[in-house]
Design an enzyme around this catalytic site. Structure first.
Site, PDB file in Angstrom:
ATOM      1  N   ALA A   6      50.637  36.398  30.091  1.00  0.00           N
ATOM      2  CA  ALA A   6      50.028  37.228  31.137  1.00  0.00           C
ATOM      3  C   ALA A   6      48.570  37.546  30.834  1.00  0.00           C
ATOM      4  O   ALA A   6      48.032  37.181  29.791  1.00  0.00           O
ATOM      5  CB  ALA A   6      50.842  38.513  31.306  1.00  0.00           C
ATOM      6  N   HIS A   7      47.956  38.282  31.736  1.00  0.00           N
ATOM      7  CA  HIS A   7      46.540  38.648  31.644  1.00  0.00           C
ATOM      8  C   HIS A   7      46.234  39.470  30.394  1.00  0.00           C
ATOM      9  O   HIS A   7      47.033  40.274  29.945  1.00  0.00           O
ATOM     10  CB  HIS A   7      46.119  39.435  32.894  1.00  0.00           C
ATOM     11  CG  HIS A   7      46.918  40.700  33.065  1.00  0.00           C
ATOM     12  ND1 HIS A   7      46.573  41.877  32.454  1.00  0.00           N
ATOM     13  CD2 HIS A   7      48.060  40.943  33.737  1.00  0.00           C
ATOM     14  CE1 HIS A   7      47.463  42.807  32.757  1.00  0.00           C
ATOM     15  NE2 HIS A   7      48.383  42.262  33.537  1.00  0.00           N
ATOM     16  N   ASN A   8      45.097  39.208  29.809  1.00  0.00           N
ATOM     17  CA  ASN A   8      44.561  39.939  28.665  1.00  0.00           C
ATOM     18  C   ASN A   8      45.382  39.810  27.384  1.00  0.00           C
ATOM     19  O   ASN A   8      45.187  40.566  26.440  1.00  0.00           O
ATOM     20  CB  ASN A   8      44.360  41.422  28.992  1.00  0.00           C
ATOM     21  CG  ASN A   8      43.342  41.629  30.080  1.00  0.00           C
ATOM     22  OD1 ASN A   8      43.682  41.540  31.257  1.00  0.00           O
ATOM     23  ND2 ASN A   8      42.105  41.865  29.707  1.00  0.00           N
ATOM     24  N   VAL A   9      46.313  38.868  27.322  1.00  0.00           N
ATOM     25  CA  VAL A   9      47.078  38.645  26.090  1.00  0.00           C
ATOM     26  C   VAL A   9      46.182  37.953  25.079  1.00  0.00           C
ATOM     27  O   VAL A   9      45.346  37.129  25.437  1.00  0.00           O
ATOM     28  CB  VAL A   9      48.342  37.785  26.382  1.00  0.00           C
ATOM     29  CG1 VAL A   9      48.981  37.273  25.096  1.00  0.00           C
ATOM     30  CG2 VAL A   9      49.345  38.592  27.197  1.00  0.00           C
ATOM     31  N   SER A  58      48.284  42.302  28.263  1.00  0.00           N
ATOM     32  CA  SER A  58      47.549  43.062  27.256  1.00  0.00           C
ATOM     33  C   SER A  58      48.247  43.173  25.908  1.00  0.00           C
ATOM     34  O   SER A  58      47.903  44.026  25.107  1.00  0.00           O
ATOM     35  CB  SER A  58      47.196  44.459  27.781  1.00  0.00           C
ATOM     36  OG  SER A  58      46.389  44.342  28.931  1.00  0.00           O
TER      37      SER A  58
END
Length: 148
Positions: free
Chosen positions: A40-43, A60
């Site tokens: 997912a986003h910002n991982v 995240s």
């Protein structure tokens, strides 16, 4: 907002890596991502970490270096996974793993060695139940005999 894949990282077929909403989604050097993943986003995936097929990592989450994640693992968002952590297949990680080189299993994931001890103890439950029932019967007979 962007996705950065560092030198030496590899990404398998049909892996989905979301671009960041703020900052970057980051796959660091030497990371090996199998097929059919959701990142997912910002991982952030640390250096030389490996993730097996059908795993999903929510937004995240920060995965340390040299982490091993088995197949079909689910990891919630906004947590940290310490360096060298090993996560057994089909585990569900619901909170940060702060101790480096930990090994976890299950859902929710907990210490691997403790899980093995629990499995061994659970195999003995039928015999233990039988013994407790027998002891209760003996105790009841003793109490009746002594009018307690």
């Amino acid at each position: 907002a962007k996705t950065i894949v560092k030198k030496g990282a590899s990404i398998g077929a049909n892996a989905t890596i979301d671009r960041a909403t703020i900052g970057s989604t980051l796959i660091k050097s030497g990371a090996k991502l199998d097929n059919l993943l959701q990142i997912a986003h910002n991982v952030e995936v640390g250096n030389n970490s490996v993730i097996a097929a059908q795993a999903g990592i929510s937004g995240s989450t920060k995965i340390g270096n040299y982490v091993m994640i088995g197949g079909q693992v689910g990891i919630v968002g906004h947590i940290k996974i310490a360096d060298g952590t090993k996560i057994n297949a089909q585990s569900g990680v619901s909170k940060s793993i702060k101790t480096p080189n930990s090994a976890v299993t299950g859902s929710p994931a907990f210490d691997y060695t403790a899980a093995l001890r629990s499995q061994a103890a659970s195999r003995n439950l039928p015999g233990l139940e039988k013994r407790v029932l027998e002891l209760e019967k003996i105790l009841k007979e003793m109490m009746q005999k002594n009018s307690i």
